[in-house]
Design a protein around this motif. Sequence first.
Motif, PDB file in Angstrom:
ATOM      1  N   GLU A   1      26.620 -19.947  55.391  1.00  0.00           N
ATOM      2  CA  GLU A   1      27.006 -18.865  56.301  1.00  0.00           C
ATOM      3  C   GLU A   1      26.304 -17.606  55.853  1.00  0.00           C
ATOM      4  O   GLU A   1      26.176 -17.342  54.646  1.00  0.00           O
ATOM      5  CB  GLU A   1      28.526 -18.644  56.307  1.00  0.00           C
ATOM      6  CG  GLU A   1      29.294 -19.699  57.066  1.00  0.00           C
ATOM      7  CD  GLU A   1      30.778 -19.346  57.240  1.00  0.00           C
ATOM      8  OE1 GLU A   1      31.157 -18.191  56.913  1.00  0.00           O
ATOM      9  OE2 GLU A   1      31.549 -20.199  57.705  1.00  0.00           O
TER      10      GLU A   1
ATOM     11  N   ARG B   1      34.600 -13.920  61.921  1.00  0.00           N
ATOM     12  CA  ARG B   1      34.461 -13.234  60.629  1.00  0.00           C
ATOM     13  C   ARG B   1      35.062 -11.843  60.686  1.00  0.00           C
ATOM     14  O   ARG B   1      35.683 -11.378  59.720  1.00  0.00           O
ATOM     15  CB  ARG B   1      32.976 -13.132  60.261  1.00  0.00           C
ATOM     16  CG  ARG B   1      32.768 -12.544  58.858  1.00  0.00           C
ATOM     17  CD  ARG B   1      31.296 -12.502  58.495  1.00  0.00           C
ATOM     18  NE  ARG B   1      31.126 -12.097  57.117  1.00  0.00           N
ATOM     19  CZ  ARG B   1      31.093 -10.836  56.693  1.00  0.00           C
ATOM     20  NH1 ARG B   1      31.223  -9.853  57.572  1.00  0.00           N
ATOM     21  NH2 ARG B   1      30.933 -10.549  55.406  1.00  0.00           N
ATOM     22  N   ALA B   2      34.903 -11.156  61.810  1.00  0.00           N
ATOM     23  CA  ALA B   2      35.490  -9.817  61.947  1.00  0.00           C
ATOM     24  C   ALA B   2      37.013  -9.899  61.857  1.00  0.00           C
ATOM     25  O   ALA B   2      37.669  -9.058  61.214  1.00  0.00           O
ATOM     26  CB  ALA B   2      35.068  -9.196  63.270  1.00  0.00           C
TER      27      ALA B   2
ATOM     28  N   THR C   1      30.619 -14.337  64.410  1.00  0.00           N
ATOM     29  CA  THR C   1      30.803 -12.890  64.193  1.00  0.00           C
ATOM     30  C   THR C   1      32.226 -12.458  64.494  1.00  0.00           C
ATOM     31  O   THR C   1      32.858 -11.734  63.696  1.00  0.00           O
ATOM     32  CB  THR C   1      29.823 -12.101  65.084  1.00  0.00           C
ATOM     33  OG1 THR C   1      28.494 -12.569  64.863  1.00  0.00           O
ATOM     34  CG2 THR C   1      29.914 -10.616  64.767  1.00  0.00           C
ATOM     35  N   GLU C   2      32.786 -12.885  65.629  1.00  0.00           N
ATOM     36  CA  GLU C   2      34.142 -12.475  65.993  1.00  0.00           C
ATOM     37  C   GLU C   2      35.163 -13.034  65.010  1.00  0.00           C
ATOM     38  O   GLU C   2      36.087 -12.333  64.590  1.00  0.00           O
ATOM     39  CB  GLU C   2      34.466 -12.930  67.410  1.00  0.00           C
ATOM     40  CG  GLU C   2      33.669 -12.198  68.484  1.00  0.00           C
ATOM     41  CD  GLU C   2      34.086 -12.615  69.881  1.00  0.00           C
ATOM     42  OE1 GLU C   2      35.026 -13.446  69.990  1.00  0.00           O
ATOM     43  OE2 GLU C   2      33.479 -12.125  70.850  1.00  0.00           O
TER      44      GLU C   2
ATOM     45  N   ASP D   1      27.680 -18.934  66.217  1.00  0.00           N
ATOM     46  CA  ASP D   1      27.946 -17.491  66.055  1.00  0.00           C
ATOM     47  C   ASP D   1      29.427 -17.300  65.681  1.00  0.00           C
ATOM     48  O   ASP D   1      30.327 -17.531  66.486  1.00  0.00           O
ATOM     49  CB  ASP D   1      27.627 -16.762  67.358  1.00  0.00           C
ATOM     50  CG  ASP D   1      27.774 -15.246  67.218  1.00  0.00           C
ATOM     51  OD1 ASP D   1      28.269 -14.784  66.165  1.00  0.00           O
ATOM     52  OD2 ASP D   1      27.399 -14.524  68.168  1.00  0.00           O
TER      53      ASP D   1
ATOM     54  N   SER E   1      19.578  -7.030  66.385  1.00  0.00           N
ATOM     55  CA  SER E   1      20.979  -6.980  65.952  1.00  0.00           C
ATOM     56  C   SER E   1      21.319  -8.192  65.100  1.00  0.00           C
ATOM     57  O   SER E   1      20.652  -9.236  65.196  1.00  0.00           O
ATOM     58  CB  SER E   1      21.903  -6.913  67.167  1.00  0.00           C
ATOM     59  OG  SER E   1      21.779  -8.074  67.963  1.00  0.00           O
ATOM     60  N   HIS E   2      22.342  -8.019  64.251  1.00  0.00           N
ATOM     61  CA  HIS E   2      22.732  -9.086  63.335  1.00  0.00           C
ATOM     62  C   HIS E   2      23.983  -9.778  63.856  1.00  0.00           C
ATOM     63  O   HIS E   2      24.839  -9.164  64.496  1.00  0.00           O
ATOM     64  CB  HIS E   2      22.995  -8.515  61.943  1.00  0.00           C
ATOM     65  CG  HIS E   2      21.764  -8.043  61.238  1.00  0.00           C
ATOM     66  ND1 HIS E   2      21.751  -7.693  59.902  1.00  0.00           N
ATOM     67  CD2 HIS E   2      20.481  -7.862  61.670  1.00  0.00           C
ATOM     68  CE1 HIS E   2      20.541  -7.317  59.553  1.00  0.00           C
ATOM     69  NE2 HIS E   2      19.748  -7.402  60.614  1.00  0.00           N
ATOM     70  N   PHE E   3      24.110 -11.062  63.546  1.00  0.00           N
ATOM     71  CA  PHE E   3      25.348 -11.787  63.821  1.00  0.00           C
ATOM     72  C   PHE E   3      25.606 -12.736  62.651  1.00  0.00           C
ATOM     73  O   PHE E   3      24.684 -13.128  61.938  1.00  0.00           O
ATOM     74  CB  PHE E   3      25.261 -12.554  65.152  1.00  0.00           C
ATOM     75  CG  PHE E   3      24.286 -13.692  65.155  1.00  0.00           C
ATOM     76  CD1 PHE E   3      24.710 -15.009  64.989  1.00  0.00           C
ATOM     77  CD2 PHE E   3      22.917 -13.455  65.341  1.00  0.00           C
ATOM     78  CE1 PHE E   3      23.803 -16.059  64.999  1.00  0.00           C
ATOM     79  CE2 PHE E   3      22.013 -14.504  65.358  1.00  0.00           C
ATOM     80  CZ  PHE E   3      22.456 -15.809  65.179  1.00  0.00           C
ATOM     81  N   TRP E   4      26.890 -13.027  62.476  1.00  0.00           N
ATOM     82  CA  TRP E   4      27.271 -13.891  61.347  1.00  0.00           C
ATOM     83  C   TRP E   4      27.216 -15.343  61.824  1.00  0.00           C
ATOM     84  O   TRP E   4      27.872 -15.707  62.788  1.00  0.00           O
ATOM     85  CB  TRP E   4      28.672 -13.546  60.865  1.00  0.00           C
ATOM     86  CG  TRP E   4      29.058 -14.252  59.595  1.00  0.00           C
ATOM     87  CD1 TRP E   4      29.821 -15.352  59.479  1.00  0.00           C
ATOM     88  CD2 TRP E   4      28.698 -13.878  58.265  1.00  0.00           C
ATOM     89  NE1 TRP E   4      29.962 -15.719  58.166  1.00  0.00           N
ATOM     90  CE2 TRP E   4      29.282 -14.822  57.383  1.00  0.00           C
ATOM     91  CE3 TRP E   4      27.918 -12.847  57.731  1.00  0.00           C
ATOM     92  CZ2 TRP E   4      29.122 -14.755  56.004  1.00  0.00           C
ATOM     93  CZ3 TRP E   4      27.773 -12.785  56.357  1.00  0.00           C
ATOM     94  CH2 TRP E   4      28.362 -13.723  55.505  1.00  0.00           C
TER      95      TRP E   4
ATOM     96  N   TRP F   1      24.193 -13.657  57.445  1.00  0.00           N
ATOM     97  CA  TRP F   1      23.717 -12.838  58.551  1.00  0.00           C
ATOM     98  C   TRP F   1      22.401 -13.386  59.099  1.00  0.00           C
ATOM     99  O   TRP F   1      21.519 -13.772  58.350  1.00  0.00           O
ATOM    100  CB  TRP F   1      23.520 -11.385  58.101  1.00  0.00           C
ATOM    101  CG  TRP F   1      24.800 -10.658  57.817  1.00  0.00           C
ATOM    102  CD1 TRP F   1      25.255 -10.266  56.614  1.00  0.00           C
ATOM    103  CD2 TRP F   1      25.759 -10.257  58.779  1.00  0.00           C
ATOM    104  NE1 TRP F   1      26.467  -9.644  56.725  1.00  0.00           N
ATOM    105  CE2 TRP F   1      26.808  -9.613  58.063  1.00  0.00           C
ATOM    106  CE3 TRP F   1      25.863 -10.385  60.157  1.00  0.00           C
ATOM    107  CZ2 TRP F   1      27.933  -9.094  58.685  1.00  0.00           C
ATOM    108  CZ3 TRP F   1      26.987  -9.861  60.776  1.00  0.00           C
ATOM    109  CH2 TRP F   1      28.014  -9.229  60.053  1.00  0.00           C
TER     110      TRP F   1
END
Length: 646
Positions: A93, A134-135, A131-132, A129, A102-105, A95
């Motif tokens: 996992e 991980r946020a 990102t959400e 993806d 733009s970056h996404f996890w 970036w």
Amino acid sequence: MRETEENSLAHQVSDDDRYRLLLESITDYAIYMLDPGGHVSSWNPGAQRFKGYDAAEILGEHFSRFYTQDDKDSGLPERALRTADAEGRFENEGWRVRKDGSHFWAHVVIDPIRSPSGDLLGFAKITRDLTERRATEEALRKSQEQFRLLVQGVTDYAIYMLDPTGHVASWNAGARRIKGYAPAEIIGQHFSRFYTEEDRHDGLPSRALATAEREGRFEHEGWRVRRDGTRFWASVVVDPIRDDDGHLIGFAKVTRDITEKREAQRALEETQEELLQARKMEALGQLAGGIAHDFNNLLMAISSSLELLQNRLPDESRVTRLLENAVQGVHRGATLTSRLLAFSRRQPLEPQAVDLPALIRGAGDLLRLSLGSDISVETQAPLSVPQAMVDPTQLELALLNVAANARDAMPQGGTLTITLSSEEVSDGQVTGLKGGAYVRLSVSDTGEGMDEETLGRAADPFFTTKGPGKGTGLGLSLVHGLLEDSGGRLVLSSRKGEGTTAELWLPAAQSQRLSKAGPAAGAESETGDGKTVTVLAVDDDALILMNTALMLEDLGYCVIEASGGAEALKVLEKQHVDLLITDQNMPRMVGTELVKAARQIRPDLPVILATGYADLDEASELRLPKLDKPFGFNELRSVVRDTLGQ
């Protein structure tokens, strides 16, 4: 044979189409292939959605462009392919970078693709993806970290967890400050060690957990024990902690040290009680003042009438004895009123040389009535005891207060011993006493005695060990106040089960303090030029006014009577008056108000104030001589002569 090969080919094409359709329909995952060198060889819609590249832009490009510059500098793309080739799988996992920068996890899985002979044909790469997610996880982690910091940062509350059996599982800074244990010392220990031995024996710790589990909460106040063994008053809340299925996984325990708050509350309650008692005493004083005024006026009318009769009737023995008995009864009534005023502290101290053996003999009847038949009284005194300088009425009341305490300490009866002795004291020998000559009046009982704590507070105002309605806690406080004001000291000694001794230290009377100036020369019923002295007598009570006037006339004075202040002022405006004698408590204009108005007319006018009780601060400011009702010929003659002589 040829037909069979054609069917097999058709079936193969059909499977390829199905796989292609499957990959192209997936948009939540980027699924694409890399050749052995890492160049993109296929591209599905999910990859286009995540990365932002369409197939024409990215096919043939190296997959490292999806990595951040830091990851490229560290060689992560090449390392990922080597790991997949060597170990059969690479998972990671981190970036990643879209086309727009733009970056996404991303969660990445790379699997090697090999031929049937094992040769490397390329790599299958699946990217998701996250990102959400991980946020969300990061927000949760921050929230948990903030909560941990919050709990650890709280120092006014001990906040910690227990496992289901009551063993400490966490420990915050407040718990360490309040209880004194470091985390390493207490985690894993049972929380019952914070309870007193009495509470542990009573089963309170286990009962607290059982109540919290059953009712959802346990709340309590009580003593708890610190690491050093000292106790503090704690407010405790225990809540159960359950998992998503409702199973008990432990308890949250919050403890607050409220010792200071409890002491402040107790002090407030004691202050309120003292204020209530003070108000009661103030009300009693006001009531006593009113009763004393009316009662002394009544006694004044009776006593003056009896004295006037004694002066007018022939000297017949049986009549004389009856009159003397009546006068003695009036004196007893006046003494009773004086005691009432002394108890309510409405009467200022009037120290004089007092013969203590005579005072104790005089108080004998009251002592016997107060103590009852189960308590015997013994008196021990040397043949010669110096007189003491004290207010006799107040001292008699003090003796009765001490005796009453002794009586309550001897519910089954006993002996009260009163001892007198002459003492020479040097500075510091007796706490609070200056060096000099004293008379010690000791009152000892054979009662229950007091422990050290009770003895230390025995003379505090409103402190009492008696039940509600059985004592105000003012007895020894009044005694202490009397002795302090008189230059003496109250000394208490007691042991539990061995009785109590109250020592009343009183200054011995000095000869110069006993001398009294005789009446001034020339202070007779006539002025220096031979004219008769005119006295203006003012009183709203007709009986007292008449008898006062008759006594003044018998003493040889010319008397003018007035029934109130307004009438007296009219007399002063029209006639010459040598002396004004006025009652204090009168309607519309009290005595001190009349004095101020009279001195507007006659600034040099001598004035005597007559009163039924002695709460006369204003009279003291005006420096007026006083006559305490009921007064007789001798008192009247003495005060009038002294006033006119001044």
